[in-house]
Design an enzyme around this catalytic site. Structure first.
Site, PDB file in Angstrom:
ATOM      1  N   ARG A  10       0.838  -1.202   0.000  1.00  0.00           N
ATOM      2  CA  ARG A  10       0.000   0.000   0.000  1.00  0.00           C
ATOM      3  C   ARG A  10       0.866   1.242   0.000  1.00  0.00           C
ATOM      4  O   ARG A  10       1.007   1.916  -1.013  1.00  0.00           O
ATOM      5  CB  ARG A  10      -0.963  -0.025   1.201  1.00  0.00           C
ATOM      6  CG  ARG A  10      -2.132   0.947   1.084  1.00  0.00           C
ATOM      7  CD  ARG A  10      -1.799   2.369   1.495  1.00  0.00           C
ATOM      8  NE  ARG A  10      -1.429   2.493   2.899  1.00  0.00           N
ATOM      9  CZ  ARG A  10      -1.001   3.632   3.435  1.00  0.00           C
ATOM     10  NH1 ARG A  10      -0.884   4.732   2.698  1.00  0.00           N
ATOM     11  NH2 ARG A  10      -0.651   3.676   4.711  1.00  0.00           N
ATOM     12  N   HIS A  70      -6.694  -0.208   3.226  1.00  0.00           N
ATOM     13  CA  HIS A  70      -6.702   1.206   3.599  1.00  0.00           C
ATOM     14  C   HIS A  70      -7.906   1.884   2.946  1.00  0.00           C
ATOM     15  O   HIS A  70      -8.317   1.485   1.848  1.00  0.00           O
ATOM     16  CB  HIS A  70      -5.408   1.818   3.061  1.00  0.00           C
ATOM     17  CG  HIS A  70      -5.008   3.118   3.660  1.00  0.00           C
ATOM     18  ND1 HIS A  70      -4.835   3.311   5.003  1.00  0.00           N
ATOM     19  CD2 HIS A  70      -4.702   4.316   3.072  1.00  0.00           C
ATOM     20  CE1 HIS A  70      -4.440   4.556   5.218  1.00  0.00           C
ATOM     21  NE2 HIS A  70      -4.354   5.178   4.075  1.00  0.00           N
ATOM     22  N   ARG A 132      -8.928   0.228  12.418  1.00  0.00           N
ATOM     23  CA  ARG A 132      -7.968   1.263  12.830  1.00  0.00           C
ATOM     24  C   ARG A 132      -8.467   2.621  12.355  1.00  0.00           C
ATOM     25  O   ARG A 132      -8.909   2.764  11.222  1.00  0.00           O
ATOM     26  CB  ARG A 132      -6.605   0.981  12.200  1.00  0.00           C
ATOM     27  CG  ARG A 132      -5.552   2.071  12.461  1.00  0.00           C
ATOM     28  CD  ARG A 132      -4.335   1.853  11.582  1.00  0.00           C
ATOM     29  NE  ARG A 132      -4.610   2.096  10.171  1.00  0.00           N
ATOM     30  CZ  ARG A 132      -3.866   1.621   9.168  1.00  0.00           C
ATOM     31  NH1 ARG A 132      -2.818   0.864   9.414  1.00  0.00           N
ATOM     32  NH2 ARG A 132      -4.196   1.899   7.911  1.00  0.00           N
ATOM     33  N   HIS A 204       7.037   8.732   8.844  1.00  0.00           N
ATOM     34  CA  HIS A 204       7.653   9.053   7.557  1.00  0.00           C
ATOM     35  C   HIS A 204       9.082   9.539   7.757  1.00  0.00           C
ATOM     36  O   HIS A 204       9.455  10.053   8.820  1.00  0.00           O
ATOM     37  CB  HIS A 204       6.817  10.080   6.803  1.00  0.00           C
ATOM     38  CG  HIS A 204       5.713   9.452   6.008  1.00  0.00           C
ATOM     39  ND1 HIS A 204       5.839   9.141   4.683  1.00  0.00           N
ATOM     40  CD2 HIS A 204       4.470   9.036   6.377  1.00  0.00           C
ATOM     41  CE1 HIS A 204       4.730   8.580   4.247  1.00  0.00           C
ATOM     42  NE2 HIS A 204       3.868   8.504   5.260  1.00  0.00           N
ATOM     43  N   HIS A 297      40.595  -3.777   9.634  1.00  0.00           N
ATOM     44  CA  HIS A 297      39.318  -4.449   9.868  1.00  0.00           C
ATOM     45  C   HIS A 297      39.414  -5.925   9.496  1.00  0.00           C
ATOM     46  O   HIS A 297      38.989  -6.800  10.256  1.00  0.00           O
ATOM     47  CB  HIS A 297      38.214  -3.785   9.038  1.00  0.00           C
ATOM     48  CG  HIS A 297      37.769  -2.450   9.555  1.00  0.00           C
ATOM     49  ND1 HIS A 297      36.479  -2.190   9.934  1.00  0.00           N
ATOM     50  CD2 HIS A 297      38.456  -1.303   9.762  1.00  0.00           C
ATOM     51  CE1 HIS A 297      36.379  -0.936  10.348  1.00  0.00           C
ATOM     52  NE2 HIS A 297      37.572  -0.377  10.242  1.00  0.00           N
TER      53      HIS A 297
END
Length: 387
Positions: A10, A70, A132, A204, A297
């Site tokens: 979505r 949704h 929701r 977001h 490393h």
């Protein structure tokens, strides 16, 4: 235990240029179900009939995950969701004063009446539906508006209130706009009314803080966190699935709750089918995420990989590796020769030094050096030097 809602199908498809066919959506849903996400948000059926078809097929897929859709806060759109047979309905309607005044041209009371009407309709149609309500742009809305709308929605039949940071405005270091503050405050205020919905967060990434805000919400007691594969979504996207799971495990969640070995296949499939390459330096899923390069490393991880890592890649079904290039030293070449079964060359130190020199020359030309394919060619060239 925290619940994960994946919205790749979505929110992810709201990424400009991204489209998944129904068959591809089914495959993505299969991966998500194998990983163990709690809710798969499969789309908004009012957008397109093909999306409605895909949602219906996923609902019929026999998954353990709940399948959701949704919807705008109106009865026609909600009916399209219900027609798909989903377990989960998400409706959204902003109660920010700016949106009420400048976009909807209504007052808060009218907005709440609309929310109650739509939620009541859905609840009457399906008493077992998980519903929701999202006060869109919650963190830029007056808290009193959110509490009023959330209270009315729960009393009308909502199970979950989602705090949406729609514009990436939230900041974990600002007490008045942190997700921790919003989650704690909303829970406490609803509890005073003997209302106990689950609290979800949708963060977001406009300012690069989506993951930090999600973890801040987790610390505040959030029950559900929204994610997408690769962090896809509107503008800069939302929280990345793999990054969230690894951080939740680091914060005490049981890694056995999720089958992380399926993440590699999911990310490869989504990347290939949305035509967005996964950045090599992307945390957790990038090709360089567990690749060591600098000489110091490489020398250290030859003894113990955790000297330069804080994550065990084995939980993802992969292993640490190292790369050859301008930074490579004797230890890296030694490990590489052993990896391809040419440890016999280590008896000739001058030859090894020649190989190191060739590796560095090749790296300076901007070439990547693959140990399995490129190193044998460098060895062959170096051996000619001694023939």
């Amino acid at each position: 235990m925290i619940k994960i809602l994946d919205s790749t199908l979505r929110e992810g498809e709201q990424t400009p240029g991204v489209y998944f066919s129904p068959d591809k959506k089914m495959r993505i849903a299969e991966f998500l179900d194998q990983i163990g996400v709690d809710i798969i948000e499969a789309g908004n059926p009012a957008v397109d009939s093909e999306i409605a078809l895909a949602i219906t097929k996923i609902v019929q897929g026999g998954f353990k995950s709940k399948i959701g859709a949704h919807s705008l806060c109106n009865i026609d759109n909600v009916q399209k969701v219900l027609d798909c047979g989903v377990d989960f309905l998400g409706v959204f309607f902003s109660v920010s004063q700016k949106r009420l005044d400048e976009d909807y041209h209504i007052n808060l009371e009218t907005a709440i009446e609309k929310i109650i009407k739509v939620v009541s309709f859905a609840r009457e149609k399906n008493p077992n539906l998980l519903i929701r309500y999202t006060p869109e742009d919650a963190v830029r809305s007056p808290m009193k508006n959110i509490i009023a709308a959330a209270s009315a929605a729960v009393q009308a039949g909502v199970n979950i209130i989602s705090i949406a940071d729609t514009t990436g405005y939230s900041n974990p270091f600002d007490p008045q706009r942190s997700m921790y503050f919003y989650v704690k405050t909303l829970k406490e205020e609803l509890k005073k009314q003997n209302l106990h919905p689950q609290i979800e967060v949708h963060c977001h990434n406009d300012k690069g803080l989506a993951l930090a805000n999600a973890l801040d919400a987790y610390r505040g007691g959030a029950d559900i966190i929204d994610v997408t594969t690769m962090g896809l979504g509107e503008r800069a996207g939302i929280v990345d699935l793999a990054q969230l799971l690894i951080n939740l495990i680091d914060m005490g969640e049981d890694e056995k709750s999720w089958q992380l070995e399926y993440l590699q296949d999911l990310y490869k499939f989504v990347s290939e089918n949305c035509y967005i390459p996964l950045p090599p330096h992307q945390p957790i899923m990038g090709s360089h995420a567990f690749t060591h390069y600098a000489g110091v490393h490489v020398k250290a991880i030859a003894k113990n990989q955790m000297l330069y890592q804080s994550i065990h890649p084995e939980i993802l079904g992969i292993k640490s590796k190292f790369s050859l290039g301008i930074q490579s030293g004797y230890a890296a070449i030694e490990m590489s020769l052993k990896q391809i079964g040419r440890e016999d060359l280590l008896n000739n130190q001058d030859l090894v030094i020649k190989i190191i020199t060739e590796v560095k020359l090749m790296a300076k030309q901007g070439n990547s050096i693959d140990i399995e394919t490129e190193l044998p060619l460098i060895i062959e060239k170096s051996l000619k030097h001694y023939s």
